[in-house]
Design a protein around this motif. Structure first.
Motif, PDB file in Angstrom:
ATOM      1  N   TYR A 101       0.849  -1.189   0.000  1.00  0.00           N
ATOM      2  CA  TYR A 101       0.000   0.000   0.000  1.00  0.00           C
ATOM      3  C   TYR A 101       0.887   1.241   0.000  1.00  0.00           C
ATOM      4  N   PHE A 102       0.659   2.134  -0.975  1.00  0.00           N
ATOM      5  CA  PHE A 102       1.457   3.344  -1.111  1.00  0.00           C
ATOM      6  C   PHE A 102       0.562   4.570  -0.954  1.00  0.00           C
ATOM      7  N   ALA A 103       1.016   5.528  -0.141  1.00  0.00           N
ATOM      8  CA  ALA A 103       0.272   6.764   0.086  1.00  0.00           C
ATOM      9  C   ALA A 103       0.900   7.893  -0.717  1.00  0.00           C
ATOM     10  N   PRO A 104       0.094   8.789  -1.289  1.00  0.00           N
ATOM     11  CA  PRO A 104       0.646   9.869  -2.121  1.00  0.00           C
ATOM     12  C   PRO A 104       1.570  10.777  -1.321  1.00  0.00           C
ATOM     13  N   GLY A 105       2.751  11.029  -1.885  1.00  0.00           N
ATOM     14  CA  GLY A 105       3.710  11.917  -1.256  1.00  0.00           C
ATOM     15  C   GLY A 105       4.451  11.330  -0.079  1.00  0.00           C
ATOM     16  N   ILE A 106       4.132  10.091   0.303  1.00  0.00           N
ATOM     17  CA  ILE A 106       4.781   9.464   1.457  1.00  0.00           C
ATOM     18  C   ILE A 106       5.560   8.225   1.033  1.00  0.00           C
ATOM     19  N   GLY A 107       4.885   7.268   0.398  1.00  0.00           N
ATOM     20  CA  GLY A 107       5.536   6.027  -0.002  1.00  0.00           C
ATOM     21  C   GLY A 107       4.835   4.830   0.598  1.00  0.00           C
ATOM     22  N   LEU A 108       5.581   3.774   0.840  1.00  0.00           N
ATOM     23  CA  LEU A 108       5.026   2.528   1.365  1.00  0.00           C
ATOM     24  C   LEU A 108       4.511   2.741   2.787  1.00  0.00           C
ATOM     25  N   VAL A 109       3.250   2.327   3.043  1.00  0.00           N
ATOM     26  CA  VAL A 109       2.662   2.511   4.371  1.00  0.00           C
ATOM     27  C   VAL A 109       2.151   1.201   4.972  1.00  0.00           C
TER      28      VAL A 109
END
Length: 638
Positions: free
Chosen positions: A403-411
């Protein structure tokens, strides 16, 4: 057909009896072949699913027919699976054309016309054979002369199908992966593959960009605090030790590569020893496992200047396009080549084509939401199923949902162990997690329950750190706590720090810089934003005032690397605020600060101050302003 000769081979058996075996000695075809080109109209970098194109082959003299064939690019083009598009129409001279509707599934497809000559000789443009010169095609005369012995001059093309090209809503994957040097993500996780559940911590980070065998890559470094942690978790499939860390090397929007400029994929993996003896294993990648007979040291592409039918549009291994839509999916075969050679032996950069059983990958992207300790919000879920071929049987198989969050990366990361549990698509008897495209569930009794999960605990994405100390003064044999959080996101920092410092009572300009360590050279490691630092000096050491600035360390190639990997960037992350630490022989005596409303001087404002005010009214010791201070600060303690 040319006259065939015979070679007599006599084999001596263990029983001392003799067996005569007759082997046909192949005779080269008596004609020359030529295909000067294969064009596709319209000409594009990639095509929509089901788009109609015209194929045109320019054949040489003597060609009697040109049937066009295609298949999805696989790890071994010599196997069955070629599909006949149809027989080309001779337009004029040696120009042959056919109209074709492209497949619906995303992927890369190879088109290989066959050139039919008299006497049943056929030059097939299949470039998958390894005989000398056969990278352009091979002769066959079925059934007398099989393919793969004599080379011919065929022509082939590879086309890419990408459903994101005309999708109404797409998502830019690079904004979600956030693969930038210096970024890092720390996770808490559980592993239920073994006899009892185990919790662990794992850290992902992006190294300085490097170059391996002439290719520019970003190192994706993964370390853990326990063998059961990710990567290479103990008890997953046949992993009985879990004693490996990993660095995967991504190509990210690299224009110098043959695939699309904005594609993302993994070109290399390198394995490292997880050292259980360390006090803090997550802080170290460990020693290289290259040439130690174990560990993951692989490549996922061909680079031999002969075979150009793989990774022409999609980057290797993960095959991530720059844009995806909800439900974007591709399933394909590729190769995992071992790279156990070293630079010293001159073999590490031998990226030759070796056809074989290969590796299966089924990848899809889904829009979703996610909840973790460090992030709650929208995300892209990347469902990645991979397995050794052939599917089923005893070959390995695994699934990960990232799962990847915008502007953050792997979450978040969910993982399943599926060895022996996955039949080929369409067959019955598979574990649900093999082919179900849905998300993992929380019911441990369900096959969709992931027995390993990582949730984001904190992250760093390039912001200045805000650093603070719990003490302004310490003795020469004392300790202090340092805390560091990101300036904008307030995320606690996990990892090593670089420090620059100077000594002086007033302002000074730092002239010293290094990775922050103790007197013995042991590098400090912040875990979840804090660290306790012990100072052990002689009490007779001179007092000093230390001005310090900090920033995260950007890791690079380990010193024991044997592959010739070289660093090509020097990322300059921003420095933190200044912190000042005074190391002294005697702690200064604190001067009490007057507390408004504390009329009796006991460093607190309470009912005694109210009584004192009333006692002082007759002789006008206090006035109304004093009473207001008592009321405003009632309950305060100095």
């Amino acid at each position: 057909m040319a006259k065939r000769g015979w070679t007599w081979v006599i084999l001596t058996l263990v029983s001392l009896r003799f067996l005569v075996v007759v082997v046909a000695a192949q005779t080269p075809p008596p004609i020359a072949s030529s295909c000067s080109g294969l064009t596709i109209t319209p000409q594009k970098t990639a095509y929509d699913p089901g788009e109609t194109v015209t194929l045109t082959a320019s054949a040489g003299i003597g060609v009697q027919a040109v049937p066009f064939w295609y298949r999805q690019v696989t790890s071994d083009l010599r196997t069955e699976g070629w599909i006949l598009i149809g027989n080309g129409q001779n337009q004029s001279g040696q120009i042959w054309t056919i109209t074709w509707q492209l497949p619906q599934a995303n992927g890369e497809y190879i088109i290989a016309p066959s050139l039919a000559y008299p006497n049943s000789w056929v030059c097939t443009s299949n470039p998958g054979y390894t005989c000398p010169g056969c990278h352009t095609g091979t002769w066959h005369q079925w059934p007398q002369e099989p393919a793969g012995i004599y080379a011919c001059n065929g022509c082939y093309r590879v086309v890419a199908v990408n459903s994101a090209l005309s999708a109404s809503e797409t998502y830019r994957v690079t904004d979600y992966l956030n693969l930038k040097s210096g970024n890092s993500w720390t996770f808490t996780g559980y592993n239920e593959f073994g006899p009892a559940p185990v919790t662990f911590k794992t850290r992902f980070s992006v190294d300085e960009q490097s170059q391996i065998c002439g290719h520019k890559v970003f190192g994706w470094r993964i370390t853990k605090d326990k063998p059961e942690g990710y990567w290479g978790p103990k008890y997953h499939d046949d992993n009985t030790s879990g004693l490996e860390n990993n660095r995967g090397f991504f190509t990210v929007a690299e224009a110098s590569e043959p695939w699309a400029d904005d594609g993302i994929g993994m070109m290399f993996n390198k394995g490292y020893m997880f050292d259980e003896s360390l006090a803090n294993p997550i802080a170290s990648s460990g020693a290289s496992l290259l040439n130690q007979g174990r560990g993951l040291n692989t490549r996922h592409f061909v680079d031999d200047d002969l075979h150009f039918f793989t990774n022409t549009y999609y980057a290797p291994y993960f095959a991530i396009p720059s844009q995806v839509h909800n439900g974007w999916r591709a399933a394909y075969e590729d190769m995992l080549y071992t790279t156990n050679g070293t630079l010293a032996t001159g073999t590490y950069c031998d990226h030759l084509y070796v056809p074989g059983a290969g590796h299966y990958f089924d990848t899809s992207w889904w829009v979703t939401t996610v909840e973790t300790p460090a992030y709650i919000g929208p995300a892209l879920r990347w469902r990645a199923f991979e397995a050794g071929l052939p599917l089923g049987g005893t070959r390995w198989a695994t699934r990960e949902d990232n799962y990847f969050a915008p502007g953050i990366g792997l979450v978040r990361l969910d993982k399943w162990s599926l060895k022996w549990l996955c039949k080929p698509p369409g067959e019955s008897g598979s574990n649900q997690a093999c082919w179900d495209l849905g998300e993992g569930v929380t019911d441990p009794g369900s096959e969709m329950y992931p027995k390993m999960q990582l949730l984001l605990a904190n992250y760093y994405i390039g912001e200045p750190l805000v650093v603070s100390l719990d003490k302004d003064y310490i003795l020469h044999q004392d300790n202090y706590a340092l805390s560091a959080v990101s300036q904008n996101s307030s995320q606690p920092y996990t990892g090593k720090l670089e420090v620059k410092w100077c000594l002086g009572e007033g302002r000074c300009e730092p002239t010293n810089q290094k990775i922050w360590d103790d007197w013995h050279g042991n590098q400090y490691w912040l875990q979840d934003g804090t660290i306790k630092v012990q100072v052990n000096e002689s009490s007779s050491s001179p007092d000093r005032t230390v001005h310090m600035y900090f920033r995260p360390v950007v890791e690079k190639v380990p010193p024991d690397d044997l592959t010739g990997e070289t660093v090509i960037t020097k990322t300059q992350l921003p420095w933190s605020n200044e912190v000042i630490l005074q190391v002294v022989s005697v702690l200064p005596t604190a001067t009490p600060i007057p507390l408004p409303g504390d009329l009796n001087g006991d460093r607190r404002v309470d009912y005694l101050d109210v009584l004192g005010f009333m006692d002082g009214l007759p002789n006008q010791t206090y006035n109304l302003m004093d009473f207001n201070r008592v009321v405003a600060n009632y309950g305060e303690v100095s």
